[in-house]
Scaffold this active site. Structure first.
Site, PDB file in Angstrom:
ATOM      1  CD  GLU A 278     -79.491 -35.330  50.119  1.00 56.50           C
ATOM      2  OE1 GLU A 278     -79.246 -36.057  49.129  1.00 56.50           O
ATOM      3  OE2 GLU A 278     -78.911 -35.453  51.224  1.00 56.50           O
TER       4      GLU A 278
ATOM      5  CG  ASP B 255     -80.990 -32.837  55.841  1.00 59.02           C
ATOM      6  OD1 ASP B 255     -80.599 -32.196  54.843  1.00 59.02           O
ATOM      7  OD2 ASP B 255     -81.497 -33.969  55.754  1.00 59.02           O
TER       8      ASP B 255
END
Length: 447
Positions: A154, A92
């Protein structure tokens, strides 16, 4: 084990394809923040899974836990007597921010002067490519067990990480954990991250009126909430710019320092702006607390009117030094804010994310193997560095796997501008990262 020259040649031959894979990942706008389309995060997980299958890992799964974004776990069992190495990265990315601040489209990779630009090009899709590249380079010579864990949230603080570990604990168990989500010292000089600051954040709401009133009719006896919040925020630092909140810890100063001219260039400081704080620049960045206002809700200039603003909210981000308990740091920050409310304004503090700091042993067997591998790849010894940012899940990993050795390695350099406009990765440095990880996995097999 393949010798260094052979691995170097393999990595060099593989690198054009690895770069193409990185470009394909960058084109997927996998922003995990909830305001963005999460279908792209799923598409990114699918792409990562396919890369890992192509790197020779047969057991590849896309998994979730506790409502998490999709993560990818790919495994190859260890040969008899060999260790298992967990290779971590995340797929991500941060939101792109203001598109006009970018020189080129944030989700269309572009090379300029040896750097590949695009959101996620450095943080952390280059980390994924480093793992894939090492696996491809070693091929059938891979002599350790490998588990690749590519997380999908994250950049929003890994809120489901604990639940994910609890549900998939045995899948992720390893002897050595390599986290490819940090930085090197500079282009041409590798770094091993031995300390990370922890994180405390909160929202602070300040109220002075029950409703907005005319600034001409009532201005004077009543100060607006923006002014009062400004006065409150100003108490958080002393006249030198050091954090003025009592009860926050300092860790020892690092062995290396950051040249001021390099810092100014790397950070983009405007000419004439004075650096804040005292002591070595590296200590101010890595081993001492730092406190920033990262968000502010107040009327915009475009929507302003002649009224006294009744309330505002600021978001504070506090980075804490190794050895500091984040719960105690949050309590200290709240006590300071409440004690310094200006003119008796009402101050409400709402707790946010808490992340523990990390301090690595500098002379473990895994760390020695990493030092040797990095020196071979770069031709110069790595520097022990700290990172001012936080990776809170590392403390979670240590809690679940207390006997594992954790190595925090880097794909970035000081000009990567992770999280900012014109994020980039230095392509020649990324090739060295792939080689270093290949050498590390081979060296861990021997040990």
């Amino acid at each position: 084990m393949s010798d260094t020259a052979d691995l170097r040649a393999r990595v060099h031959d593989l690198f054009p394809a690895l770069r193409a894979d990185l470009e394909s990942l960058v084109r997927i706008p996998s922003v995990s923040a909830p305001a963005f389309d999460q279908a792209h995060v799923s598409a990114s997980a699918d792409a990562v899974a396919e890369l890992l299958r192509g790197a020779g890992l047969d057991d590849v799964r896309i998994l979730t836990a506790g409502g998490s974004r999709p993560a990818v776990i790919a495994r190859r069992p260890a040969p008899e007597g060999a260790p298992t190495v967990l290779l971590y990265a995340h797929h991500d990315v941060q939101p792109p921010g203001d598109a006009s601040a970018w020189t080129s489209d944030p989700f269309e990779p572009v090379e300029r002067d040896g750097r590949l630009y695009g959101r996620g090009a450095a943080d952390d899709k280059a980390g994924i490519v480093a793992h894939v590249g090492a696996l491809r380079a070693l091929g059938e010579d891979l002599a350790v067990g490998v588990t690749v864990f590519v997380e999908g949230e994250e950049e929003i603080g890994s809120p489901s990480f604990g639940a994910f570990l609890a549900e998939h604990e045995e899948l992720l168990r390893a002897d050595v954990i390599v986290v490819a989500d940090s930085s090197n010292w500079k282009v041409g000089v590798p770094g091993l991250t031995t300390s990370l600051r922890g994180l405390v954040d909160c929202d602070v709401e300040l109220s002075v009126l029950s409703h907005a009133v005319h600034s001409g009719m009532f201005g004077g006896p009543v100060l607006d909430a923006v002014t009062l919040m400004s006065r409150l925020v100003a108490t958080l630092h002393d006249e030198n710019g050091d954090v003025a909140v009592e009860g926050l810890a300092h860790a020892p100063d690092p062995a290396v320092d950051y040249d001021e001219a390099d810092f100014r260039t790397d950070s983009g400081m405007l000419e004439g702006t004075r650096l804040a704080g005292t002591g070595p620049i590296s200590a101010r960045m890595w081993t001492r607390p730092a406190l920033s206002v990262i968000g502010f809700d107040a009327p915009s200039v475009a929507l302003s009117s002649n009224t006294i603003t009744p309330r505002v909210t600021a978001k504070l981000s506090l980075r804490i030094a190794a050895g500091q308990d984040p719960t105690e740091a949050m309590a200290a920050l709240r006590a300071h804010l409440e004690a310094h409310a200006p003119f008796g304004a009402q101050v409400v503090v709402r707790d946010g994310e808490l992340g523990r700091p990390f301090l690595a042993p500098s002379d473990s067997a895994a760390m020695r193997a990493a030092r040797e591998s990095f020196e071979e790849a770069w031709g110069t010894p790595p520097v022990d560095i700290g990172i001012g940012g936080s990776i809170p899940f590392i403390a979670d990993l240590l809690e679940v796997y207390p006997d594992a050795s954790i190595l925090v390695t880097g794909v970035e350099d000081p000009d990567s501008r992770a999280h900012g406009a014109d994020e980039s990765v230095h392509l020649a440095e990324l090739e060295k990262v792939v080689l270093a990880e290949s050498l590390l996995l081979a060296r861990l097999a021997r040990r």
